[in-house]
Design a protein around this motif. Sequence first.
Motif, PDB file in Angstrom:
ATOM      1  N   ALA A 234      32.101 -19.785 -27.567  1.00 29.83           N
ATOM      2  CA  ALA A 234      33.066 -20.696 -26.943  1.00 29.83           C
ATOM      3  C   ALA A 234      32.975 -20.619 -25.427  1.00 29.83           C
ATOM      4  O   ALA A 234      33.028 -21.639 -24.730  1.00 29.83           O
ATOM      5  N   ALA A 235      32.815 -19.405 -24.892  1.00 29.62           N
ATOM      6  CA  ALA A 235      32.689 -19.231 -23.439  1.00 29.62           C
ATOM      7  C   ALA A 235      31.429 -19.917 -22.917  1.00 29.62           C
ATOM      8  O   ALA A 235      31.444 -20.573 -21.864  1.00 29.62           O
ATOM      9  N   ALA A 236      30.336 -19.790 -23.662  1.00 27.92           N
ATOM     10  CA  ALA A 236      29.088 -20.444 -23.255  1.00 27.92           C
ATOM     11  C   ALA A 236      29.243 -21.965 -23.274  1.00 27.92           C
ATOM     12  O   ALA A 236      28.732 -22.668 -22.394  1.00 27.92           O
ATOM     13  N   PHE A 237      29.968 -22.459 -24.281  1.00 28.92           N
ATOM     14  CA  PHE A 237      30.200 -23.896 -24.392  1.00 28.92           C
ATOM     15  C   PHE A 237      30.997 -24.401 -23.196  1.00 28.92           C
ATOM     16  O   PHE A 237      30.657 -25.421 -22.585  1.00 28.92           O
ATOM     17  N   VAL A 238      32.057 -23.672 -22.847  1.00 29.02           N
ATOM     18  CA  VAL A 238      32.884 -24.082 -21.710  1.00 29.02           C
ATOM     19  C   VAL A 238      32.084 -24.011 -20.411  1.00 29.02           C
ATOM     20  O   VAL A 238      32.193 -24.892 -19.546  1.00 29.02           O
ATOM     21  N   CYS A 239      31.286 -22.971 -20.256  1.00 27.45           N
ATOM     22  CA  CYS A 239      30.445 -22.868 -19.055  1.00 27.45           C
ATOM     23  C   CYS A 239      29.452 -24.030 -18.973  1.00 27.45           C
ATOM     24  O   CYS A 239      29.180 -24.559 -17.892  1.00 27.45           O
ATOM     25  N   GLY A 240      28.903 -24.409 -20.124  1.00 23.83           N
ATOM     26  CA  GLY A 240      27.997 -25.561 -20.142  1.00 23.83           C
ATOM     27  C   GLY A 240      28.686 -26.832 -19.696  1.00 23.83           C
ATOM     28  O   GLY A 240      28.132 -27.627 -18.923  1.00 23.83           O
ATOM     29  N   LEU A 241      29.915 -27.023 -20.153  1.00 24.31           N
ATOM     30  CA  LEU A 241      30.684 -28.191 -19.717  1.00 24.31           C
ATOM     31  C   LEU A 241      30.962 -28.116 -18.214  1.00 24.31           C
ATOM     32  O   LEU A 241      30.961 -29.139 -17.516  1.00 24.31           O
ATOM     33  N   GLY A 242      31.213 -26.895 -17.717  1.00 26.59           N
ATOM     34  CA  GLY A 242      31.447 -26.738 -16.287  1.00 26.59           C
ATOM     35  C   GLY A 242      30.230 -27.128 -15.466  1.00 26.59           C
ATOM     36  O   GLY A 242      30.349 -27.769 -14.418  1.00 26.59           O
TER      37      GLY A 242
END
Length: 438
Positions: A234-242
């Motif tokens: 989930a953290a990687a996903f959010v970072c990707g969106l960032g």
Amino acid sequence: MLSGVFYLACLLFYLRRELKASLACFVLALSAKASGAALPAVFLILDVYPLRRLSAGARGRLAPERRPVLLEKIPFLFFAAVFGAAAFAGQRASGALISLGRAGLAERFRQALVGLAFYPVKTFIPIHLSPLYEMPQGFRIPSIEVWAAGAFVLILSAVFWSLRKKWPAALAAWACYLILILPLSGLFPLGRELAADRYSYLSCLPWAVLVGAATLAVSNRLGRAGQKILFAGAAAFVCGLGILTWRQSEVWRSSKTLWGRVVALNPNSDVAYDGLGLALAAEGKPAQAAAQYEAALAINPGYAKAHNNLGDALAAQGQTARAVAEYQDAIRLDPGLAQAHYNLGLTLAGEGRRAAAAAEYERAIALAPDFAPARVNLGNLRARQGKFRAAEAQYERALAADPGFAPALENLFYLRRKTAGPSHFPMGGTSAGLKTGF
């Protein structure tokens, strides 16, 4: 952004049952932007799920013990109606709202259907984002897009309805999304936009809540090791969106990058080529700007503003004869385009054709009475003719429209001091640099 802060605060206070604070935040949100006017309807959905203060059936909603839940929405509905009506009137007065004559009910329905599918897809697959998703000429959306959007909406609605008992949150999120996006989806079309990324900011928040809740629910069923893997993903996903957000923000660095992005994604956009031309003109590159305006006119020869802007670019290169022809084309296509009359007047004045220039300034003023540069240049011509009272009246009207307009202040000063004759008044070049091309 400002409206969104109060919008979320309004939701938070409502969930905490602090209605006075919620209502105050609701009014503040609407004061910033009226897009949150549909929030009272969202409250009703939340009252069904997850708050369970109302039941889904009509009989349960109207039970005596449930009526206070409905009555408490009246102040919210009142302010929603007031601000919603004000926003509608403002859009109509500005000319942004498309009339039924230009876009009938069928066209509005097709645009709304495409919009309902557009925002969830772009939210979960944020690629090829554009500052402008342009409506096809004549509001003719390809049938395949309409049918695909309709199938998407129907399938998603059927799936969420079938899961309403096992997963009521999904149906609640879908209902909230539909209520929030429907007024912005195309039922009340604005300008030439088919859709806009900004409309997803508030309307697609239910999807973020749903994904977050689903992630939490899955984590509760996992062991410690599984939770670490899930939260890392989930953290990687959010970072990707960032990262994608950072890249997308670079598109808005300047008008040149913005319109360049639109051209890259939609090479058939006359508006994008025109906007890119204006950006290049602002950088002092009239030849490159002219090429962009010509590209816009190759797509849409009836684009009056592009003819006007091409005239500006040609005039800046000393090609006055071609510039005059472009201004005349712009006026022929749109006789109400005050800027084209003004620019034609400037060019004619520069060629010494004062009477014809004065006539164009007067036409521009008739179309836009607060057009300060046109009034100043008309005043300059009148001053050169020795008509000082007429010149003074034009300068005063220019200052009434724009009290800080320097050319009007300067020329009115010289006129009233009576220290100079008509020869000291410019023929029309005083505000030539103020041409906007809009």
